[in-house]
Design an enzyme around this catalytic site. Structure first.
Site, PDB file in Angstrom:
ATOM      1  N   HIS A   1       0.822  -1.203   0.000  1.00 57.52           N
ATOM      2  CA  HIS A   1       0.000   0.000   0.000  1.00 57.52           C
ATOM      3  C   HIS A   1       0.860   1.259   0.000  1.00 57.52           C
ATOM      4  CE1 HIS A   1      -3.903  -2.061   1.624  1.00 57.52           C
ATOM      5  NE2 HIS A   1      -3.471  -2.555   0.481  1.00 57.52           N
TER       6      HIS A   1
ATOM      7  N   GLU B   1       0.779   3.967   1.698  1.00 55.10           N
ATOM      8  CA  GLU B   1       1.215   4.451   3.016  1.00 55.10           C
ATOM      9  C   GLU B   1       2.429   3.668   3.498  1.00 55.10           C
ATOM     10  OE1 GLU B   1      -1.722   3.374   2.007  1.00 55.10           O
ATOM     11  OE2 GLU B   1      -3.383   4.219   3.151  1.00 55.10           O
TER      12      GLU B   1
ATOM     13  N   CYS C   1      -6.424   1.883   5.157  1.00 51.27           N
ATOM     14  CA  CYS C   1      -6.949   0.618   5.674  1.00 51.27           C
ATOM     15  C   CYS C   1      -6.472   0.453   7.118  1.00 51.27           C
ATOM     16  CB  CYS C   1      -6.495  -0.554   4.805  1.00 51.27           C
ATOM     17  SG  CYS C   1      -4.745  -0.976   4.979  1.00 51.27           S
TER      18      CYS C   1
ATOM     19  N   CYS D   1      -2.582  -0.046   7.548  1.00 52.57           N
ATOM     20  CA  CYS D   1      -1.832   1.185   7.294  1.00 52.57           C
ATOM     21  C   CYS D   1      -2.089   2.209   8.400  1.00 52.57           C
ATOM     22  CB  CYS D   1      -2.181   1.759   5.931  1.00 52.57           C
ATOM     23  SG  CYS D   1      -1.480   0.796   4.573  1.00 52.57           S
TER      24      CYS D   1
END
Ligand SMILES: [Zn+2]
Ligand SMILES: [Zn+2]
Length: 144
Positions: free
Chosen positions: A72, A74, A100, A103
């Site tokens: 992801h 992040e 999410c 993260c």
């Protein structure tokens, strides 16, 4: 004379530009980490582990309805700092989509103090609880 962009607009526009580099088209997500001096410390987008084939070349690697090849945005932004030894303590995260749960936990644990995002995306109630409990500000930016 056109109005000068404020910092939030400026950084969110850059975050969207970063997102456009995503190689997993299940979600074009970008993340920017910015320090108190309004300097960009790191950036990340959804993509494969460095040096590995990208989803837009070989297709997704699906498990339980998720593409497992992708890191992801992040995490990519945070892990670059881990690799290079850059502190993100006290930084602000600009993210195209609400993070999410995993993260969110990583951002809090790394010392991120504020989150700005643009799109609601599967907002996890436990992520909200953690952000509130840890006094991390989060705000949806209503900008084009
Ligand atoms: Zn993928
Ligand atoms: Zn995530």
């Amino acid at each position: 004379m056109t109005k000068r962009k404020d910092w939030k607009e400026y950084f969110m526009e850059i975050t969207e530009l970063v997102a456009s580099r995503s190689t997993c088209d299940r979600a074009f997500v970008g993340c920017l980490l910015v320090n108190d001096d309004n300097r960009i410390v790191s950036s990340g987008y959804n993509g494969s582990v460095s040096g590995n084939p990208h989803c837009d070349d070989i297709g997704h690697t699906m498990r339980d309805g998720h593409c497992i090849a992708t890191i992801h945005a992040e995490m990519n932004a945070l892990l670059y700092c881990a690799k290079e030894g850059i502190s993100v303590k006290g930084c602000t995260a600009y993210i195209t989509h609400f993070p999410c749960l995993n993260c969110t936990k990583a951002l809090i644990q790394a010392g991120i103090k504020q989150i700005y995002y643009k799109y609601d995306y599967r907002i996890d109630e436990y992520a909200i609880l953690l952000l509130n409990r840890n006094h991390i500000g989060f705000e949806k930016l209503e900008i084009d």
